[in-house]
Write a protein that holds these residues in place. Sequence first.
Motif, PDB file in Angstrom:
ATOM      1  N   CYS A 107       0.839  -1.200   0.000  1.00 16.30           N
ATOM      2  CA  CYS A 107       0.000   0.000   0.000  1.00 16.30           C
ATOM      3  C   CYS A 107       0.877   1.255   0.000  1.00 16.30           C
ATOM      4  O   CYS A 107       1.751   1.405   0.847  1.00 16.30           O
ATOM      5  CB  CYS A 107      -0.891  -0.031   1.227  1.00 16.30           C
ATOM      6  SG  CYS A 107      -1.769   1.504   1.491  1.00 16.30           S
ATOM      7  N   ASN A 151       0.022   4.145   0.818  1.00 13.19           N
ATOM      8  CA  ASN A 151      -0.338   5.023   1.943  1.00 13.19           C
ATOM      9  C   ASN A 151       0.326   4.582   3.236  1.00 13.19           C
ATOM     10  O   ASN A 151       0.884   5.387   3.963  1.00 13.19           O
ATOM     11  CB  ASN A 151      -1.857   5.041   2.141  1.00 13.19           C
ATOM     12  CG  ASN A 151      -2.590   5.552   0.919  1.00 13.19           C
ATOM     13  OD1 ASN A 151      -2.116   6.458   0.246  1.00 13.19           O
ATOM     14  ND2 ASN A 151      -3.722   4.962   0.608  1.00 13.19           N
ATOM     15  N   CYS A 152       0.233   3.294   3.534  1.00  8.18           N
ATOM     16  CA  CYS A 152       0.771   2.835   4.813  1.00  8.18           C
ATOM     17  C   CYS A 152       2.038   2.001   4.641  1.00  8.18           C
ATOM     18  O   CYS A 152       2.598   1.516   5.625  1.00  8.18           O
ATOM     19  CB  CYS A 152      -0.299   2.073   5.609  1.00  8.18           C
ATOM     20  SG  CYS A 152      -0.941   0.610   4.793  1.00  8.18           S
ATOM     21  N   CYS A 210      -7.108  -0.129   0.476  1.00  6.93           N
ATOM     22  CA  CYS A 210      -6.271  -0.968   1.332  1.00  6.93           C
ATOM     23  C   CYS A 210      -7.079  -1.370   2.541  1.00  6.93           C
ATOM     24  O   CYS A 210      -7.684  -0.536   3.200  1.00  6.93           O
ATOM     25  CB  CYS A 210      -5.037  -0.153   1.727  1.00  6.93           C
ATOM     26  SG  CYS A 210      -4.134  -0.791   3.125  1.00  6.93           S
ATOM     27  N   CYS A 232      -5.382   0.325   6.042  1.00  9.17           N
ATOM     28  CA  CYS A 232      -5.562   1.733   6.405  1.00  9.17           C
ATOM     29  C   CYS A 232      -6.855   2.306   5.827  1.00  9.17           C
ATOM     30  O   CYS A 232      -7.195   3.451   6.085  1.00  9.17           O
ATOM     31  CB  CYS A 232      -4.353   2.566   5.968  1.00  9.17           C
ATOM     32  SG  CYS A 232      -4.154   2.682   4.181  1.00  9.17           S
TER      33      CYS A 232
HETATM   34 ZN   LIG Z   1      -2.723   1.054   3.536  1.00  5.88          ZN
END
Ligand SMILES: [Zn+2]
Length: 101
Positions: A72, A74-75, A94, A97
């Motif tokens: 991911c 983002n995370c 995801c 998150c």
């Molecule tokens: Zn994520």
Amino acid sequence: MHIHKNDTVQIIAGKNRGKTGKVIRVDAEKAAILVEGLNVYKKHSRPKRQGEKGEIVNVSRPLNISNAMLVCPNCSRPAKVGFRYENQVKIRYCKKCKGRI
Ligand SMILES: [Zn+2]
């Protein structure tokens, strides 16, 4: 397909397990992905013409999509991917998150 071109994936099975790389090709029919720099095999080519040398080139082979997990953006964790609809548009998210990816 839950993995797209240019995604970063982590390999979860086989000799490349734990490695990450960028997806450079997705084959939906075969459920296979080609990951940059991973699953590399040496291919020996024979000299085609006289005076030419045979050479060894590294070639990436496709992996089955089930052996890879999306990382991911983002995370930064390997995550399961879900789908949901926002304004009638299917989006990928995801499951860790909940962020859109
Ligand atoms: Zn994520």
